[in-house]
Motif scaffolding. Sequence first.
Motif, PDB file in Angstrom:
ATOM      1  N   ALA B 100       0.835  -1.176  -0.127  1.00  7.70           N
ATOM      2  CA  ALA B 100       0.009   0.008   0.248  1.00  7.70           C
ATOM      3  C   ALA B 100       0.830   1.259   0.070  1.00  7.70           C
ATOM      4  O   ALA B 100       0.432   2.080  -0.624  1.00  7.70           O
ATOM      5  CB  ALA B 100      -0.829   0.191   1.240  1.00  7.70           C
ATOM      6  N   TRP B 139     -22.362  -7.434   0.613  1.00  8.91           N
ATOM      7  CA  TRP B 139     -20.979  -7.454   0.819  1.00  8.91           C
ATOM      8  C   TRP B 139     -20.435  -7.926   2.332  1.00  8.91           C
ATOM      9  O   TRP B 139     -21.385  -7.798   3.053  1.00  8.91           O
ATOM     10  CB  TRP B 139     -19.972  -6.223   0.682  1.00  8.91           C
ATOM     11  CG  TRP B 139     -18.493  -6.320   0.775  1.00  8.91           C
ATOM     12  CD1 TRP B 139     -17.760  -6.049   1.413  1.00  8.91           C
ATOM     13  CD2 TRP B 139     -17.671  -6.946  -0.206  1.00  8.91           C
ATOM     14  NE1 TRP B 139     -16.527  -6.073   1.384  1.00  8.91           N
ATOM     15  CE2 TRP B 139     -16.500  -6.759   0.135  1.00  8.91           C
ATOM     16  CE3 TRP B 139     -17.925  -7.570  -1.448  1.00  8.91           C
ATOM     17  CZ2 TRP B 139     -15.131  -7.248  -0.476  1.00  8.91           C
ATOM     18  CZ3 TRP B 139     -17.018  -8.055  -2.148  1.00  8.91           C
ATOM     19  CH2 TRP B 139     -15.572  -7.956  -1.605  1.00  8.91           C
ATOM     20  N   ALA B 140     -19.735  -8.989   2.181  1.00  6.65           N
ATOM     21  CA  ALA B 140     -19.325  -9.556   3.549  1.00  6.65           C
ATOM     22  C   ALA B 140     -17.735  -9.828   3.767  1.00  6.65           C
ATOM     23  O   ALA B 140     -17.314 -10.145   2.426  1.00  6.65           O
ATOM     24  CB  ALA B 140     -20.043 -10.628   4.065  1.00  6.65           C
ATOM     25  N   PRO B 141     -17.130  -9.739   4.848  1.00  9.27           N
ATOM     26  CA  PRO B 141     -15.719 -10.121   4.809  1.00  9.27           C
ATOM     27  C   PRO B 141     -15.684 -11.695   4.958  1.00  9.27           C
ATOM     28  O   PRO B 141     -16.524 -12.123   5.179  1.00  9.27           O
ATOM     29  CB  PRO B 141     -15.195  -9.485   6.198  1.00  9.27           C
ATOM     30  CG  PRO B 141     -16.447  -9.140   6.998  1.00  9.27           C
ATOM     31  CD  PRO B 141     -17.677  -9.066   6.252  1.00  9.27           C
ATOM     32  N   GLU B 143     -14.498 -13.562   6.903  1.00  3.81           N
ATOM     33  CA  GLU B 143     -14.949 -14.071   8.180  1.00  3.81           C
ATOM     34  C   GLU B 143     -16.247 -14.353   8.087  1.00  3.81           C
ATOM     35  O   GLU B 143     -16.640 -15.463   8.684  1.00  3.81           O
ATOM     36  CB  GLU B 143     -14.753 -12.916   9.252  1.00  3.81           C
ATOM     37  CG  GLU B 143     -13.468 -12.108   9.301  1.00  3.81           C
ATOM     38  CD  GLU B 143     -12.424 -13.341  10.374  1.00  3.81           C
ATOM     39  OE1 GLU B 143     -11.217 -13.043   9.677  1.00  3.81           O
ATOM     40  OE2 GLU B 143     -12.897 -13.860  11.080  1.00  3.81           O
ATOM     41  N   GLU B 298      -8.897   0.159  -2.784  1.00  5.25           N
ATOM     42  CA  GLU B 298      -9.194   1.090  -1.699  1.00  5.25           C
ATOM     43  C   GLU B 298      -8.538   2.539  -1.965  1.00  5.25           C
ATOM     44  O   GLU B 298      -9.198   3.558  -1.433  1.00  5.25           O
ATOM     45  CB  GLU B 298      -8.525   0.292  -0.487  1.00  5.25           C
ATOM     46  CG  GLU B 298      -8.560   1.245   0.808  1.00  5.25           C
ATOM     47  CD  GLU B 298      -9.900   1.406   1.656  1.00  5.25           C
ATOM     48  OE1 GLU B 298     -10.763   0.858   1.129  1.00  5.25           O
ATOM     49  OE2 GLU B 298      -9.742   2.429   2.239  1.00  5.25           O
ATOM     50  N   LEU B 301     -10.465   4.742  -4.682  1.00  4.64           N
ATOM     51  CA  LEU B 301     -11.430   5.070  -4.181  1.00  4.64           C
ATOM     52  C   LEU B 301     -11.425   6.216  -3.201  1.00  4.64           C
ATOM     53  O   LEU B 301     -12.290   7.347  -3.115  1.00  4.64           O
ATOM     54  CB  LEU B 301     -12.383   4.134  -3.522  1.00  4.64           C
ATOM     55  CG  LEU B 301     -12.939   3.131  -4.516  1.00  4.64           C
ATOM     56  CD1 LEU B 301     -13.347   1.855  -3.863  1.00  4.64           C
ATOM     57  CD2 LEU B 301     -14.301   3.803  -5.357  1.00  4.64           C
ATOM     58  N   ILE B 389       2.104  -2.578   3.943  1.00  6.69           N
ATOM     59  CA  ILE B 389       0.704  -2.699   4.215  1.00  6.69           C
ATOM     60  C   ILE B 389       0.011  -3.577   2.940  1.00  6.69           C
ATOM     61  O   ILE B 389       0.254  -3.104   1.786  1.00  6.69           O
ATOM     62  CB  ILE B 389       0.012  -1.697   4.804  1.00  6.69           C
ATOM     63  CG1 ILE B 389       0.544  -1.081   6.129  1.00  6.69           C
ATOM     64  CG2 ILE B 389      -1.592  -1.950   4.737  1.00  6.69           C
ATOM     65  CD1 ILE B 389       0.286   0.419   6.287  1.00  6.69           C
ATOM     66  N   TYR B 391      -3.705  -5.497   1.512  1.00  7.98           N
ATOM     67  CA  TYR B 391      -5.195  -5.530   1.833  1.00  7.98           C
ATOM     68  C   TYR B 391      -5.583  -6.700   1.438  1.00  7.98           C
ATOM     69  O   TYR B 391      -5.618  -7.247   0.100  1.00  7.98           O
ATOM     70  CB  TYR B 391      -6.216  -4.518   1.267  1.00  7.98           C
ATOM     71  CG  TYR B 391      -5.963  -3.071   1.750  1.00  7.98           C
ATOM     72  CD1 TYR B 391      -4.798  -2.504   1.859  1.00  7.98           C
ATOM     73  CD2 TYR B 391      -7.171  -2.438   2.493  1.00  7.98           C
ATOM     74  CE1 TYR B 391      -4.792  -1.133   2.456  1.00  7.98           C
ATOM     75  CE2 TYR B 391      -6.964  -1.280   3.016  1.00  7.98           C
ATOM     76  CZ  TYR B 391      -5.824  -0.632   2.957  1.00  7.98           C
ATOM     77  OH  TYR B 391      -5.678   0.780   3.579  1.00  7.98           O
ATOM     78  N   ARG B 392      -6.352  -7.750   2.351  1.00  9.49           N
ATOM     79  CA  ARG B 392      -6.636  -8.927   1.861  1.00  9.49           C
ATOM     80  C   ARG B 392      -7.804  -8.620   0.784  1.00  9.49           C
ATOM     81  O   ARG B 392      -8.644  -7.706   0.737  1.00  9.49           O
ATOM     82  CB  ARG B 392      -7.349  -9.769   3.252  1.00  9.49           C
ATOM     83  CG  ARG B 392      -7.541 -11.262   3.007  1.00  9.49           C
ATOM     84  CD  ARG B 392      -7.611 -11.937   4.467  1.00  9.49           C
ATOM     85  NE  ARG B 392      -8.985 -11.598   4.933  1.00  9.49           N
ATOM     86  CZ  ARG B 392      -9.311 -12.223   5.871  1.00  9.49           C
ATOM     87  NH1 ARG B 392      -8.892 -13.003   6.557  1.00  9.49           N
ATOM     88  NH2 ARG B 392     -10.752 -11.891   6.284  1.00  9.49           N
ATOM     89  N   ASP B 394     -10.608  -9.105   0.893  1.00  6.57           N
ATOM     90  CA  ASP B 394     -11.954  -8.622   1.231  1.00  6.57           C
ATOM     91  C   ASP B 394     -11.742  -7.096   1.587  1.00  6.57           C
ATOM     92  O   ASP B 394     -13.042  -6.621   2.315  1.00  6.57           O
ATOM     93  CB  ASP B 394     -12.612  -9.330   2.302  1.00  6.57           C
ATOM     94  CG  ASP B 394     -11.908  -9.712   3.507  1.00  6.57           C
ATOM     95  OD1 ASP B 394     -10.743  -9.101   3.490  1.00  6.57           O
ATOM     96  OD2 ASP B 394     -12.075 -10.374   4.334  1.00  6.57           O
ATOM     97  N   GLY B 395     -10.846  -6.429   1.486  1.00  2.59           N
ATOM     98  CA  GLY B 395     -10.305  -5.125   1.691  1.00  2.59           C
ATOM     99  C   GLY B 395      -9.975  -4.995   3.351  1.00  2.59           C
ATOM    100  O   GLY B 395     -10.042  -3.570   3.756  1.00  2.59           O
ATOM    101  N   LEU B 396      -9.578  -5.854   4.111  1.00  2.00           N
ATOM    102  CA  LEU B 396      -8.957  -5.795   5.356  1.00  2.00           C
ATOM    103  C   LEU B 396      -7.405  -5.776   5.321  1.00  2.00           C
ATOM    104  O   LEU B 396      -7.026  -6.609   4.950  1.00  2.00           O
ATOM    105  CB  LEU B 396      -9.522  -6.982   6.174  1.00  2.00           C
ATOM    106  CG  LEU B 396     -11.137  -6.942   6.561  1.00  2.00           C
ATOM    107  CD1 LEU B 396     -11.592  -8.273   7.208  1.00  2.00           C
ATOM    108  CD2 LEU B 396     -11.573  -5.518   7.035  1.00  2.00           C
ATOM    109  N   PRO B 397      -6.943  -4.614   5.996  1.00  2.44           N
ATOM    110  CA  PRO B 397      -5.354  -4.281   5.783  1.00  2.44           C
ATOM    111  C   PRO B 397      -4.671  -5.253   6.938  1.00  2.44           C
ATOM    112  O   PRO B 397      -5.403  -5.423   8.075  1.00  2.44           O
ATOM    113  CB  PRO B 397      -5.293  -2.917   5.945  1.00  2.44           C
ATOM    114  CG  PRO B 397      -6.320  -2.355   6.758  1.00  2.44           C
ATOM    115  CD  PRO B 397      -7.770  -3.388   6.540  1.00  2.44           C
ATOM    116  N   VAL B 398      -3.629  -5.599   6.642  1.00  3.41           N
ATOM    117  CA  VAL B 398      -2.574  -5.930   7.566  1.00  3.41           C
ATOM    118  C   VAL B 398      -1.182  -5.405   7.416  1.00  3.41           C
ATOM    119  O   VAL B 398      -0.925  -5.056   6.288  1.00  3.41           O
ATOM    120  CB  VAL B 398      -2.388  -7.762   7.573  1.00  3.41           C
ATOM    121  CG1 VAL B 398      -3.936  -8.612   7.735  1.00  3.41           C
ATOM    122  CG2 VAL B 398      -2.320  -8.009   6.042  1.00  3.41           C
TER     123      VAL B 398
END
Lengths: 453, 422
Positions: B100, B139-141, B143, B298, B301, B389, B391-392, B394-398
């Motif tokens: 990122a 939409w859903a992650p 998880e 991400e 946007l 960084i 983003y998985r 589903d849009g979740l960053p790690v």
Amino acid sequence: MRLKITGGRIYDPASGWQGEVRDLLIEGDRVVSRLTAADRIIDAKRKMVVAGGIDLGAQVATYGATFLYLLNGGPTLRELGLAYAFLGYTHVHEPFLTPVTAALVHRRLAALPIVDVSASLVLNLRDLDAWLKDRDRWGEIAETIRFLLEKTRSLDVRLVEPFVRYRQEFYAHRNIYPDEALDILTRLALDHRLKFIVQASPDVVNASYLEPRAFHLAGLSQALQNGGAGAAALRHLDAGVTADCGLYLPRPDPGPQIKVDLGWYQPLNLNPAIFRQQARDALDLALSYQGHNLAFSAMAPTPVREYPELFTWLLDRTLRQKTWGKETAEREYSLSDWTRATRTLPAQILGLTDRGHLQPGARADVAIYDLSEGKKPRLSPASLRRVHTLIKGGEIVIDNFQLVKPDAAKATYFRRTEAQATALVADICQYRSFRPESLWVPDELGGPWVGMD
Amino acid sequence: MELKESIICPGCACLCDDLDIILENGRPVAIHNVCTWGVGKFLAEKKLRPNKERRRLTDPQISRHGRAEKVSYEAALGEAAAILTQARRPVIYGLANSGAWAQEAALALTANLKARLEPADLAFMAPFYQAVQKHGLFWAPLEVIRDEADAVVYWGANPLHSCPRHAVRYAVFARGRFTERGIEDRQVAAVDIYRTELAGICHPYIQIDPFQEAALAEAVMASLNGHPASEDAPADADKLAAFFANAAYGVIFCGRGVAYGGPQVFDRLAALAARLNEKKPFVLFPLSGDFNSAGLYELLLRETGSPFAPDFADPAAPTSQASPVDFQEVDAVLVTGADLLWFLQAEQVQDLKKRQVPIVALSPFADRTTAQARVCLPVALDGIEAAEIAYRMDGLPVLLRPVASASAPPAHRVLADLNLFL
């Protein structure tokens, strides 16, 4: 920097100042009582001087919110930050952060310029269901909540669904209905000094009693599906429960639906239709309550740039009637009422003790608006749309309507608890695809951070 | 020997965070819980030919008259800056396999150059976003999908190749809160124009003719609406409709194969998902394999308000383009986080060569693009040798933490340095 703001009408309900003309002194990032010399004197004659605004319910970083750009083309986070600053806001609170989405929420909040930020950790009671029914384990629940607050860098705890309801019939025996859940949460809060922000719903508002020390009601308008709920809401407010009103702009046809499933019983609808009657009911409630426990908030998808219109509805009967006709209440918010609803009370609700007021020692977050001086001073719609001067942490960010410091220092505020992991944390994490160490928010994914005890 | 646990793998967009790595002399020698894509990155092996080493780039190079010569970092940056500033239509290409911070630096560079930023998977993702604009989205992650989805469809996707542990960690075999028996608690279907490995676990597995996918989605929709199938409807539409009808919570994972059928495929699938969502949750989920494709969109946007390719040719009024760039118009390319010449069709590659379009390549490995590049700048491996960084899907960053030392600077620093040279 040492600043002297002179000749302005100061509104600060916490200090009892209701427009008195007096000087306000700033040294460094604090309001002070004495100043030997000033680096700059700001003439605030015919202006209103208030603390910086605090938005309690800005869905600026909610998981899935970027899909909304596809429908309305923005605004981008940069534009949003500027919009808040020009409205006189200095702190924005994101209501929906979950353990899984925490890192994303903080990444986005960090990208919001100028304003300080914080977020609510949304607790899914489904994660705690078996534990909630066993009072001996409440201590561990409280410790777990404090642990999660720190690890997800959140400021407070929010309950969107104060109940446990499984979609799967097989698990129906584990459901906890709202009355029982609120009862448990009340005792949990009082026993362990917690406070819950509860998203208002008819079930919640129709509860016979809500303990003011245990609950704040967020987005009260969501509960208003009949007149009874409005009366019940007023009863809770009169009993001392704080709430935020959740005003809307009507938007009966918002376009395609964007729904996000965060593991709750209902998905989060990011682009709901708002019918005129809903918006009207919310406004009527905000106008009918005359006490000190109702803060201002706007419900998504109302964009922040439209807040001045909502403020105008509260402040100016004549302008309100242009939208709503003559049947609305006669009441107008005084400038003190408006200051309390947008500054004093939000700061108290978030536990930001040095914000929302202008007493010596307060953080120097100050907004100065042009006033129309007539029989009584008024904020015109144009003044509400563009603050004359915005001072954040003692730095002038907007000067004479112009942005002069777009890179103003900002921070993310969270609750520092130093709580330890519990067996319940392991229980909660067992269903995550992330290992816990990946779930907790590291420094690099947001900030700069300010931990609050 | 040193053991590092819970390392996040930048091999694909799954971003598996359960890798346990044994290091010897600061380099990974053994990895647990890793797939072939991860091995390719951590142990520098070729993706499709395990045990064959991928050659690392070690020194900045400039090619003159077909001969590459090693140069200093500053000289390479100077040459790259000269190429890009002299171009009339420069493009920054790739970035789906960049961290990122590198993406942010690339966006800043793009704006400064008055260039266009072209995501490597724009042809796949743009129709998805256009379909969302038209039909909305549930939409859903991952998880929640793992916990709840009892019906999983792979459409034009083969996760065993694009993101090998997807089926195990998130979708098919994963044991979620309400899918504790894994695949026994789920129905899995697939639609593809080839017979793939998925055929063994997907029932139904629908193999259709190329360009029949939109028609299949329409036929399924018609069937769900109670209309009889037309005579020319693709076979098995009823089977798939029955599959959807029996689901309590579903997800359609769309792979890059969907893009080959034209934008109308995503449009029909989004319409189908919207129709299904009237009665039950149904997620439409693009399955991009590149490890930080989600981070790129991400960023776009967040910063531009649009997921499409930002074009700063007119800095006063930047635009966003949903259609892939026409490389015939391009007269200089900076490539990072992708292998451009591997992606392009042969005639496009020939055209670039024929017109002697200069390429500036940032890459940790030698690849087709670096072989043709005018300037090569080696970079560290994001997430292995340099913190980044990502983003998985589903849009979740790690946060990717480095596990090995780097002999080259991270891509985000090279891009930022290049920006200073302009």
